[in-house]
Design an enzyme around this catalytic site. Structure first.
Site, short mmCIF file in Angstrom:
data_model
loop_
_atom_site.label_atom_id
_atom_site.label_comp_id
_atom_site.label_asym_id
_atom_site.label_seq_id
_atom_site.Cartn_x
_atom_site.Cartn_y
_atom_site.Cartn_z
N SER A 115 0.83 -1.20 0.00
CA SER A 115 0.00 0.00 0.00
C SER A 115 0.88 1.27 0.00
O SER A 115 1.69 1.45 -0.90
CB SER A 115 -0.97 -0.05 1.18
OG SER A 115 -2.02 0.87 1.04
N ASP A 169 -9.85 -4.99 -4.43
CA ASP A 169 -9.27 -3.94 -3.58
C ASP A 169 -10.16 -2.70 -3.64
O ASP A 169 -10.32 -2.10 -4.70
CB ASP A 169 -7.85 -3.61 -4.07
CG ASP A 169 -7.06 -2.79 -3.08
OD1 ASP A 169 -7.64 -1.93 -2.40
OD2 ASP A 169 -5.84 -2.99 -2.99
N HIS A 200 -7.81 -5.64 -0.25
CA HIS A 200 -6.57 -4.91 0.02
C HIS A 200 -5.79 -5.68 1.09
O HIS A 200 -5.82 -5.35 2.26
CB HIS A 200 -6.91 -3.49 0.51
CG HIS A 200 -5.75 -2.54 0.51
ND1 HIS A 200 -5.09 -2.17 -0.65
CD2 HIS A 200 -5.12 -1.88 1.52
CE1 HIS A 200 -4.13 -1.31 -0.35
NE2 HIS A 200 -4.12 -1.14 0.97
#
Length: 218
Positions: A115, A169, A200
């Site tokens: 991320s 995601d 995610h």
């Protein structure tokens, strides 16, 4: 396997004595360096490797009502928009320093991140002046993408890049990651691209693919 708490706000795991390579792994927003510790034994690496899991600085994050949390840079709005260039570049300098502190040369160092951490890994690796072993960019995107062509390092023009993303995601949409991958390929980078039926997060199939990539480049 030895565990060390680094005074430079990082956790280190050495998988054996005299590590022959290093992986600097950056966590996502609101997590910390302990987040990816459990992944180390799952990777099944065959040589001694030092894993460095730094803790991001604590800062206010705009999309979370200004709450203070560990973050590599601020996020002003969901789904893109203006970027925190100052924050990104400050974190890039922190990672630069971590690379220099390792007991192995840059050519034996992989920058990894999930991320926000993956975005900073890309930000740093593409601009680092010495050759790196590779990049793991997980569930992320390419930040400050309009400056990459002018700022990129000649030494890392063909650095191996592993990018992975989840089909479901809802934090960083798959399409945004795909656009980043396409831009990198347009600039001539070699991107190994994988997608998985996950949100995610990280899944077992992805860990297996990460292991294969690391065994190949280290």
């Amino acid at each position: 396997m030895s565990f060390i708490v680094n005074p430079m706000e990082a956790v280190e795991i050495n998988t054996g004595p005299n590590p022959q390579a290093a992986v600097i792994w950056l966590h996502g927003l609101g997590a910390d360096g302990h987040d990816f510790e459990p992944i180390v034994p799952e990777l099944g690496l065959t040589k001694p490797v030092r894993f460095v899991f730094p803790h991001a600085p604590v800062r206010p994050v705009t999309i979370n009502q200004g709450m203070r949390m560990r973050a590599w840079y601020d996020i002003f709005q969901f789904g893109g928009g203006p970027e925190d260039e100052a924050g990104l570049r400050a974190s890039q300098k922190l990672v630069d320093a971590l690379i220099r502190e390792q007991p192995v040369g840059p050519e034996k160092i992989v920058l990894a991140g999930f991320s926000q951490g993956g975005a900073v890994a890309l930000q740093t690796a593409l601009r680092y002046p010495q050759r790196l072993a590779g990049v793991l960019a997980l569930s992320c995107y390419l930040p400050l993408n309009t400056s990459v062509e002018a700022e990129r390092s000649q030494a890392n023009r063909d650095v191996p890049i592993f990018m992975a993303h989840g089909h479901y995601d809802d934090i960083i949409p798959l399409r945004r990651a795909e656009q980043s991958k396409q831009l990198l390929e347009k600039l001539g980078y070699k991107v190994e691209w994988k997608t998985y039926p996950m949100p995610h997060s990280v899944c077992p199939e992805e860990i297996s693919d990460l292991s294969e990539f690391l065994l190949r480049i280290l």
